[in-house]
Design a protein around this motif. Structure first.
Motif, PDB file in Angstrom:
ATOM      1  N   GLY A  77     -19.041  21.961   4.966  1.00  0.00           N
ATOM      2  CA  GLY A  77     -20.386  22.410   5.297  1.00  0.00           C
ATOM      3  C   GLY A  77     -20.542  23.906   5.126  1.00  0.00           C
ATOM      4  N   THR A  78     -21.042  24.564   6.167  1.00  0.00           N
ATOM      5  CA  THR A  78     -21.286  26.015   6.097  1.00  0.00           C
ATOM      6  C   THR A  78     -20.228  26.835   6.828  1.00  0.00           C
ATOM      7  OG1 THR A  78     -22.744  25.880   8.022  1.00  0.00           O
ATOM      8  CG2 THR A  78     -23.785  25.696   5.859  1.00  0.00           C
ATOM      9  N   SER A  79     -19.142  26.197   7.248  1.00  0.00           N
ATOM     10  CA  SER A  79     -18.055  26.953   7.883  1.00  0.00           C
ATOM     11  C   SER A  79     -17.226  27.682   6.837  1.00  0.00           C
ATOM     12  CB  SER A  79     -17.151  26.019   8.699  1.00  0.00           C
ATOM     13  OG  SER A  79     -17.815  25.597   9.865  1.00  0.00           O
ATOM     14  N   GLU A  80     -16.452  28.668   7.298  1.00  0.00           N
ATOM     15  CA  GLU A  80     -15.646  29.473   6.384  1.00  0.00           C
ATOM     16  C   GLU A  80     -14.524  28.664   5.740  1.00  0.00           C
ATOM     17  OE1 GLU A  80     -14.204  32.860   8.549  1.00  0.00           O
ATOM     18  OE2 GLU A  80     -16.105  33.905   8.360  1.00  0.00           O
ATOM     19  N   TRP A  81     -14.106  29.141   4.582  1.00  0.00           N
ATOM     20  CA  TRP A  81     -12.993  28.558   3.859  1.00  0.00           C
ATOM     21  C   TRP A  81     -11.699  29.170   4.377  1.00  0.00           C
ATOM     22  CZ3 TRP A  81      -8.882  29.983   0.847  1.00  0.00           C
ATOM     23  CH2 TRP A  81      -8.267  28.963   0.119  1.00  0.00           C
ATOM     24  N   ALA A  82     -10.636  28.379   4.451  1.00  0.00           N
ATOM     25  CA  ALA A  82      -9.325  28.872   4.864  1.00  0.00           C
ATOM     26  C   ALA A  82      -8.264  28.192   4.010  1.00  0.00           C
ATOM     27  CB  ALA A  82      -9.077  28.568   6.337  1.00  0.00           C
ATOM     28  N   ALA A  83      -7.209  28.921   3.688  1.00  0.00           N
ATOM     29  CA  ALA A  83      -6.128  28.365   2.871  1.00  0.00           C
ATOM     30  C   ALA A  83      -5.462  27.187   3.578  1.00  0.00           C
ATOM     31  CB  ALA A  83      -5.097  29.439   2.546  1.00  0.00           C
ATOM     32  N   ASN A  84      -5.320  27.276   4.887  1.00  0.00           N
ATOM     33  CA  ASN A  84      -4.702  26.194   5.650  1.00  0.00           C
ATOM     34  C   ASN A  84      -5.782  25.183   6.028  1.00  0.00           C
ATOM     35  OD1 ASN A  84      -3.355  24.467   7.340  1.00  0.00           O
ATOM     36  ND2 ASN A  84      -2.685  26.030   8.779  1.00  0.00           N
ATOM     37  N   ALA A  85      -5.782  24.058   5.349  1.00  0.00           N
ATOM     38  CA  ALA A  85      -6.779  23.022   5.625  1.00  0.00           C
ATOM     39  C   ALA A  85      -6.112  21.776   6.205  1.00  0.00           C
ATOM     40  CB  ALA A  85      -7.540  22.678   4.363  1.00  0.00           C
ATOM     41  N   SER A  86      -5.014  21.970   6.909  1.00  0.00           N
ATOM     42  CA  SER A  86      -4.300  20.828   7.479  1.00  0.00           C
ATOM     43  C   SER A  86      -5.093  20.219   8.632  1.00  0.00           C
ATOM     44  CB  SER A  86      -2.919  21.258   7.977  1.00  0.00           C
ATOM     45  OG  SER A  86      -3.057  22.104   9.107  1.00  0.00           O
ATOM     46  N   LEU A  87      -4.807  18.963   8.903  1.00  0.00           N
ATOM     47  CA  LEU A  87      -5.472  18.289  10.020  1.00  0.00           C
ATOM     48  C   LEU A  87      -5.166  19.001  11.335  1.00  0.00           C
ATOM     49  CD1 LEU A  87      -4.898  14.537   9.117  1.00  0.00           C
ATOM     50  CD2 LEU A  87      -7.001  15.875   8.884  1.00  0.00           C
ATOM     51  N   SER A  88      -3.933  19.481  11.506  1.00  0.00           N
ATOM     52  CA  SER A  88      -3.600  20.158  12.763  1.00  0.00           C
ATOM     53  C   SER A  88      -4.368  21.470  12.908  1.00  0.00           C
ATOM     54  CB  SER A  88      -2.085  20.385  12.881  1.00  0.00           C
ATOM     55  OG  SER A  88      -1.616  21.206  11.841  1.00  0.00           O
ATOM     56  N   ALA A  89      -4.588  22.198  11.807  1.00  0.00           N
ATOM     57  CA  ALA A  89      -5.381  23.432  11.875  1.00  0.00           C
ATOM     58  C   ALA A  89      -6.821  23.129  12.242  1.00  0.00           C
ATOM     59  CB  ALA A  89      -5.299  24.193  10.553  1.00  0.00           C
ATOM     60  N   MET A  90      -7.382  22.061  11.652  1.00  0.00           N
ATOM     61  CA  MET A  90      -8.762  21.685  11.979  1.00  0.00           C
ATOM     62  C   MET A  90      -8.874  21.250  13.434  1.00  0.00           C
ATOM     63  SD  MET A  90     -10.315  19.816   8.641  1.00  0.00           S
ATOM     64  CE  MET A  90      -8.982  19.477   7.493  1.00  0.00           C
ATOM     65  N   ALA A  91      -7.893  20.512  13.912  1.00  0.00           N
ATOM     66  CA  ALA A  91      -7.896  20.103  15.321  1.00  0.00           C
ATOM     67  C   ALA A  91      -7.800  21.312  16.244  1.00  0.00           C
ATOM     68  CB  ALA A  91      -6.750  19.135  15.593  1.00  0.00           C
ATOM     69  N   ASP A  92      -6.940  22.259  15.907  1.00  0.00           N
ATOM     70  CA  ASP A  92      -6.795  23.471  16.725  1.00  0.00           C
ATOM     71  C   ASP A  92      -8.082  24.265  16.795  1.00  0.00           C
ATOM     72  OD1 ASP A  92      -4.142  22.879  17.258  1.00  0.00           O
ATOM     73  OD2 ASP A  92      -3.348  24.253  15.734  1.00  0.00           O
ATOM     74  N   ASP A  93      -8.874  24.225  15.733  1.00  0.00           N
ATOM     75  CA  ASP A  93     -10.148  24.954  15.709  1.00  0.00           C
ATOM     76  C   ASP A  93     -11.137  24.446  16.750  1.00  0.00           C
ATOM     77  OD1 ASP A  93      -9.367  26.587  13.585  1.00  0.00           O
ATOM     78  OD2 ASP A  93     -10.324  25.311  12.069  1.00  0.00           O
ATOM     79  N   VAL A  94     -11.088  23.165  17.050  1.00  0.00           N
ATOM     80  CA  VAL A  94     -12.112  22.590  17.939  1.00  0.00           C
ATOM     81  C   VAL A  94     -11.606  22.219  19.322  1.00  0.00           C
ATOM     82  CG1 VAL A  94     -13.545  21.757  16.044  1.00  0.00           C
ATOM     83  CG2 VAL A  94     -11.783  20.273  16.994  1.00  0.00           C
ATOM     84  N   VAL A  95     -10.312  22.330  19.560  1.00  0.00           N
ATOM     85  CA  VAL A  95      -9.777  21.990  20.877  1.00  0.00           C
ATOM     86  C   VAL A  95      -9.648  23.241  21.721  1.00  0.00           C
ATOM     87  CG1 VAL A  95      -7.802  21.035  22.111  1.00  0.00           C
ATOM     88  CG2 VAL A  95      -8.595  19.972  20.023  1.00  0.00           C
TER      89      VAL A  95
END
Length: 84
Positions: free
Chosen positions: A66-84
């Motif tokens: 969507g409109t969120s920033e791009w990051a080199a680390n796109a792992s599921l754990s990184a995405m989970a850490d972003d919202v927890v």
């Protein structure tokens, strides 16, 4: 509907999100709806509008979506850490 961008204290990326709220304050806890790996917050806009008649609904765009920033680390754990 409010669209906001927010950088979480422990997150390396800015996550944008859409927020829907009822006309009057609700005692119900807010709902946070996460999209799938090939989606964005827009996938749940109509659902959020219906649910927002009774409670606050937050639809974040995960990193690299969507409109969120791009990051080199796109792992599921990184995405989970972003919202927890």
């Amino acid at each position: 509907m409010l669209g906001r961008g927010r950088r979480l204290a422990d997150s390396a990326v800015r996550l944008n999100f859409k927020e829907f709220a009822p006309a009057s304050p609700s005692s119900e806890p807010p709902l946070i709806i996460l999209h799938g790996l090939f989606g964005s917050s827009s996938n749940f806009r109509s659902v959020a509008q219906s649910l927002a008649k009774r409670r606050r609904v937050v639809l974040p765009d995960l990193r690299n979506h969507g409109t969120s920033e791009w990051a080199a680390n796109a792992s599921l754990s990184a995405m989970a850490d972003d919202v927890v």
